[in-house]
Design a protein around this motif. Structure first.
Motif, PDB file in Angstrom:
ATOM      1  N   ARG A  60      -5.216   8.335 -13.812  1.00 56.43           N
ATOM      2  CA  ARG A  60      -6.586   8.793 -14.077  1.00 56.43           C
ATOM      3  C   ARG A  60      -6.924   8.677 -15.564  1.00 56.43           C
ATOM      4  NH1 ARG A  60      -6.686  14.068  -9.966  1.00 56.43           N
ATOM      5  NH2 ARG A  60      -7.725  12.960  -8.258  1.00 56.43           N
ATOM      6  N   GLU A  99     -12.552  15.688  -7.422  1.00 60.35           N
ATOM      7  CA  GLU A  99     -12.486  16.231  -6.069  1.00 60.35           C
ATOM      8  C   GLU A  99     -13.579  17.270  -5.871  1.00 60.35           C
ATOM      9  OE1 GLU A  99      -8.525  17.544  -4.994  1.00 60.35           O
ATOM     10  OE2 GLU A  99      -7.658  15.920  -6.149  1.00 60.35           O
ATOM     11  N   ALA A 134     -11.799   6.051  -4.805  1.00 58.04           N
ATOM     12  CA  ALA A 134     -11.688   7.318  -4.075  1.00 58.04           C
ATOM     13  C   ALA A 134     -10.755   8.287  -4.801  1.00 58.04           C
ATOM     14  CB  ALA A 134     -11.191   7.071  -2.655  1.00 58.04           C
ATOM     15  N   LEU A 135      -9.717   7.751  -5.413  1.00 57.20           N
ATOM     16  CA  LEU A 135      -8.724   8.614  -6.051  1.00 57.20           C
ATOM     17  C   LEU A 135      -9.181   9.108  -7.415  1.00 57.20           C
ATOM     18  CD1 LEU A 135      -5.525   6.589  -5.188  1.00 57.20           C
ATOM     19  CD2 LEU A 135      -6.280   8.746  -4.175  1.00 57.20           C
ATOM     20  N   LEU A 137       0.820  -1.211   0.000  1.00 57.76           N
ATOM     21  CA  LEU A 137       0.000   0.000   0.000  1.00 57.76           C
ATOM     22  C   LEU A 137       0.854   1.260   0.000  1.00 57.76           C
ATOM     23  CD1 LEU A 137      -2.701   1.458   0.138  1.00 57.76           C
ATOM     24  CD2 LEU A 137      -2.709   1.095   2.629  1.00 57.76           C
ATOM     25  N   GLU A 138       1.871   1.313   0.862  1.00 57.42           N
ATOM     26  CA  GLU A 138       2.703   2.515   0.936  1.00 57.42           C
ATOM     27  C   GLU A 138       3.363   2.819  -0.409  1.00 57.42           C
ATOM     28  OE1 GLU A 138       2.469   0.103   3.088  1.00 57.42           O
ATOM     29  OE2 GLU A 138       2.892   0.747   5.157  1.00 57.42           O
ATOM     30  N   LEU A 189       0.751   4.315  -2.719  1.00 53.56           N
ATOM     31  CA  LEU A 189       0.467   5.707  -2.354  1.00 53.56           C
ATOM     32  C   LEU A 189       1.611   6.618  -2.794  1.00 53.56           C
ATOM     33  CD1 LEU A 189      -1.055   5.158   1.207  1.00 53.56           C
ATOM     34  CD2 LEU A 189      -2.268   5.557  -0.952  1.00 53.56           C
ATOM     35  N   TYR A 190       2.844   6.138  -2.631  1.00 49.32           N
ATOM     36  CA  TYR A 190       3.977   6.946  -3.094  1.00 49.32           C
ATOM     37  C   TYR A 190       3.905   7.167  -4.606  1.00 49.32           C
ATOM     38  CZ  TYR A 190       8.492   8.612  -4.414  1.00 49.32           C
ATOM     39  OH  TYR A 190       9.482   9.377  -4.973  1.00 49.32           O
ATOM     40  N   ARG A 227     -13.118  16.606   1.706  1.00 46.71           N
ATOM     41  CA  ARG A 227     -12.293  16.912   0.532  1.00 46.71           C
ATOM     42  C   ARG A 227     -12.033  15.689  -0.351  1.00 46.71           C
ATOM     43  NH1 ARG A 227      -8.947  20.951  -0.454  1.00 46.71           N
ATOM     44  NH2 ARG A 227      -8.975  19.922  -2.458  1.00 46.71           N
ATOM     45  N   LEU A 240      -0.245  10.525 -11.039  1.00 47.72           N
ATOM     46  CA  LEU A 240      -1.673  10.465 -10.737  1.00 47.72           C
ATOM     47  C   LEU A 240      -2.483  10.761 -12.001  1.00 47.72           C
ATOM     48  CD1 LEU A 240      -3.889  10.163  -8.542  1.00 47.72           C
ATOM     49  CD2 LEU A 240      -3.626  12.605  -8.058  1.00 47.72           C
ATOM     50  N   GLN A 286     -12.380   9.714  -8.432  1.00 48.99           N
ATOM     51  CA  GLN A 286     -13.547  10.590  -8.524  1.00 48.99           C
ATOM     52  C   GLN A 286     -13.093  12.043  -8.566  1.00 48.99           C
ATOM     53  OE1 GLN A 286     -15.888  10.161  -4.956  1.00 48.99           O
ATOM     54  NE2 GLN A 286     -14.051  10.209  -3.704  1.00 48.99           N
ATOM     55  N   GLU A 328      -6.330  -4.703   5.202  1.00 51.14           N
ATOM     56  CA  GLU A 328      -6.071  -5.148   3.839  1.00 51.14           C
ATOM     57  C   GLU A 328      -6.478  -6.612   3.700  1.00 51.14           C
ATOM     58  OE1 GLU A 328      -2.116  -4.222   2.487  1.00 51.14           O
ATOM     59  OE2 GLU A 328      -2.157  -2.332   3.566  1.00 51.14           O
ATOM     60  N   LEU A 359      -1.293  11.863  -0.130  1.00 47.22           N
ATOM     61  CA  LEU A 359      -0.833  10.521  -0.504  1.00 47.22           C
ATOM     62  C   LEU A 359       0.639  10.345  -0.146  1.00 47.22           C
ATOM     63  CD1 LEU A 359      -2.646  10.155  -3.942  1.00 47.22           C
ATOM     64  CD2 LEU A 359      -3.324   9.190  -1.737  1.00 47.22           C
ATOM     65  N   TYR A 360       1.428  11.395  -0.364  1.00 48.55           N
ATOM     66  CA  TYR A 360       2.846  11.313   0.000  1.00 48.55           C
ATOM     67  C   TYR A 360       2.993  11.102   1.512  1.00 48.55           C
ATOM     68  CZ  TYR A 360       7.628  12.295   1.037  1.00 48.55           C
ATOM     69  OH  TYR A 360       8.903  12.177   1.528  1.00 48.55           O
ATOM     70  N   ALA A 411     -10.918   3.842   2.702  1.00 47.86           N
ATOM     71  CA  ALA A 411     -10.201   2.816   1.938  1.00 47.86           C
ATOM     72  C   ALA A 411      -8.862   2.489   2.594  1.00 47.86           C
ATOM     73  CB  ALA A 411      -9.994   3.270   0.496  1.00 47.86           C
ATOM     74  N   GLU A 418      -2.139  14.946  -3.701  1.00 51.47           N
ATOM     75  CA  GLU A 418      -0.807  14.349  -3.853  1.00 51.47           C
ATOM     76  C   GLU A 418      -0.009  14.457  -2.556  1.00 51.47           C
ATOM     77  OE1 GLU A 418      -2.398  16.262  -5.944  1.00 51.47           O
ATOM     78  OE2 GLU A 418      -1.817  15.893  -8.039  1.00 51.47           O
ATOM     79  N   PRO A 445     -13.607  12.176  -0.438  1.00 47.67           N
ATOM     80  CA  PRO A 445     -14.558  11.178   0.061  1.00 47.67           C
ATOM     81  C   PRO A 445     -14.086   9.746  -0.224  1.00 47.67           C
ATOM     82  CG  PRO A 445     -15.697  12.937  -1.133  1.00 47.67           C
ATOM     83  CD  PRO A 445     -14.227  13.136  -1.360  1.00 47.67           C
ATOM     84  N   LEU A 482       1.403   7.368  -6.411  1.00 46.96           N
ATOM     85  CA  LEU A 482       0.303   8.277  -6.738  1.00 46.96           C
ATOM     86  C   LEU A 482       0.487   9.670  -6.139  1.00 46.96           C
ATOM     87  CD1 LEU A 482      -2.567   5.715  -6.176  1.00 46.96           C
ATOM     88  CD2 LEU A 482      -1.881   6.701  -8.371  1.00 46.96           C
ATOM     89  N   SER A 483       1.591   9.882  -5.429  1.00 41.88           N
ATOM     90  CA  SER A 483       1.795  11.167  -4.759  1.00 41.88           C
ATOM     91  C   SER A 483       2.418  12.211  -5.679  1.00 41.88           C
ATOM     92  CB  SER A 483       2.691  10.976  -3.526  1.00 41.88           C
ATOM     93  OG  SER A 483       4.025  10.697  -3.910  1.00 41.88           O
ATOM     94  N   ASP A 484       2.537  11.898  -6.952  1.00 43.96           N
ATOM     95  CA  ASP A 484       3.091  12.820  -7.943  1.00 43.96           C
ATOM     96  C   ASP A 484       1.993  13.158  -8.956  1.00 43.96           C
ATOM     97  OD1 ASP A 484       5.787  13.732  -9.508  1.00 43.96           O
ATOM     98  OD2 ASP A 484       4.313  12.878 -10.889  1.00 43.96           O
ATOM     99  N   SER A 485       1.855  14.434  -9.277  1.00 43.06           N
ATOM    100  CA  SER A 485       0.758  14.882 -10.147  1.00 43.06           C
ATOM    101  C   SER A 485       0.800  14.217 -11.523  1.00 43.06           C
ATOM    102  CB  SER A 485       0.828  16.395 -10.351  1.00 43.06           C
ATOM    103  OG  SER A 485       0.793  17.058  -9.124  1.00 43.06           O
ATOM    104  N   LEU A 502       1.080   9.669   3.467  1.00 41.72           N
ATOM    105  CA  LEU A 502       0.641   8.323   3.840  1.00 41.72           C
ATOM    106  C   LEU A 502       1.494   7.222   3.227  1.00 41.72           C
ATOM    107  CD1 LEU A 502      -3.171   9.005   3.494  1.00 41.72           C
ATOM    108  CD2 LEU A 502      -1.947   8.562   5.628  1.00 41.72           C
ATOM    109  N   SER A 503       2.497   7.599   2.449  1.00 39.91           N
ATOM    110  CA  SER A 503       3.303   6.604   1.728  1.00 39.91           C
ATOM    111  C   SER A 503       4.432   6.037   2.595  1.00 39.91           C
ATOM    112  CB  SER A 503       3.877   7.213   0.449  1.00 39.91           C
ATOM    113  OG  SER A 503       4.898   8.161   0.757  1.00 39.91           O
ATOM    114  N   LEU A 555      -9.881   2.078  -2.881  1.00 38.53           N
ATOM    115  CA  LEU A 555      -8.814   3.076  -2.981  1.00 38.53           C
ATOM    116  C   LEU A 555      -8.835   3.797  -4.333  1.00 38.53           C
ATOM    117  CD1 LEU A 555      -6.341   4.480  -1.796  1.00 38.53           C
ATOM    118  CD2 LEU A 555      -4.936   2.625  -2.713  1.00 38.53           C
TER     119      LEU A 555
END
Lengths: 106, 106
Positions: free
Chosen positions: A34, A102, A97-98, A17-18, A21-22, B90, A30, A100, B102, B21-22, B97, B18, B92, A24-27, B24-25, A94
Motif C-alpha cells: 500500500r 476499507e 480492490a486491495l 494468483l494464490e 494472495l499469500y 466489506r 500488505l 482502496q 485470469e 487473503l490467506y 477480481a 489479511e 468492494p 498479501l495475507s500479512d499485515s 484464498l491463497s 485485484l
C-alpha cells in the motif's frame, strides 16, 4: 570482495494468483504494498517501520517472489517498486480492490 | 448422544482482509469459493473433489473462520454458501477480481 547477486524476479507470465494472495495475507507486507502504491518507489529503510532487518528482508523476499515488488540495487541502496502494470494486466481489479480504504465495519 | 454444535461464523464486522487473503491463497480453497460463486450453495461432498474428509474439513474451517463461507447443517448434510453480499460490502471489488477468468499469461 563480496559479489552482490541481483535479486530474482519472476516474469509476469509466471505470476500465480494464490502466491500473490499469500504474499498479501500479512499485515506488514500488505502495508508495504500500500505504501509503494501511494508514494511510489522506496528504499527498504523507508519501509521497515523500525523492524529488524532480517524480518524485513524476509518480507521483501516473499513480495519479490510473488511478483509484487521489484527490488533494484544501487550500491548499498535497495529501491523497491510495485509491479503495478504487470499485476493489473494479470489480475485486473485485484490491486485496486486491495488498495482502496476499507469501508467502516457495519 | 453426540451433541452437534453449530459452526462458528464471524460477523461481517470482524472480517479481516489479511485473513480473507490467506484463506484464498490455497488452490483448493480458491477453487471451492469459485465453485460456490458460480454454482450457488453446495454440500461438502459436492466440493471435496474426492479428497480425504479430514483435508476438506480443514479447508472449510479456514474458509468459515475468514468469513468466506457459511456452513449450515441439516442432519448429516452440511450446506455451504459464499457470504458474497457481506464480503462485497466489506471489501468492494475483491471477489469480483478473484472470480473472473485470469487473462492468458503474456
Amino acid at each position: 570482495m563480496l559479489l552482490m547477486r541481483p535479486y530474482k524476479h519472476p516474469p509476469a507470465s509466471d505470476f500465480v494468483l494464490e502466491r500473490v494472495l499469500y504474499a498479501l495475507s500479512d499485515s506488514i507486507r500488505l502495508g508495504i504494498v500500500r505504501h509503494l502504491a501511494q508514494h511510489g518507489p522506496a528504499t527498504c529503510g523507508e519501509l521497515d517501520g523500525g523492524r529488524p532487518k532480517s524480518t524485513v528482508s524476509h518480507h521483501f523476499k516473499v513480495l519479490r517472489e510473488a511478483g509484487l515488488v521489484l527490488t533494484e540495487s544501487t550500491g548499498t541502496t535497495h529501491m523497491n517498486t510495485l509491479r503495478r502494470a504487470e499485476l493489473d494486466a494479470r489480475f485486473p481489479g485485484l490491486l485496486a480492490a486491495l488498495l482502496q480504504p476499507e469501508p467502516a465495519a457495519a
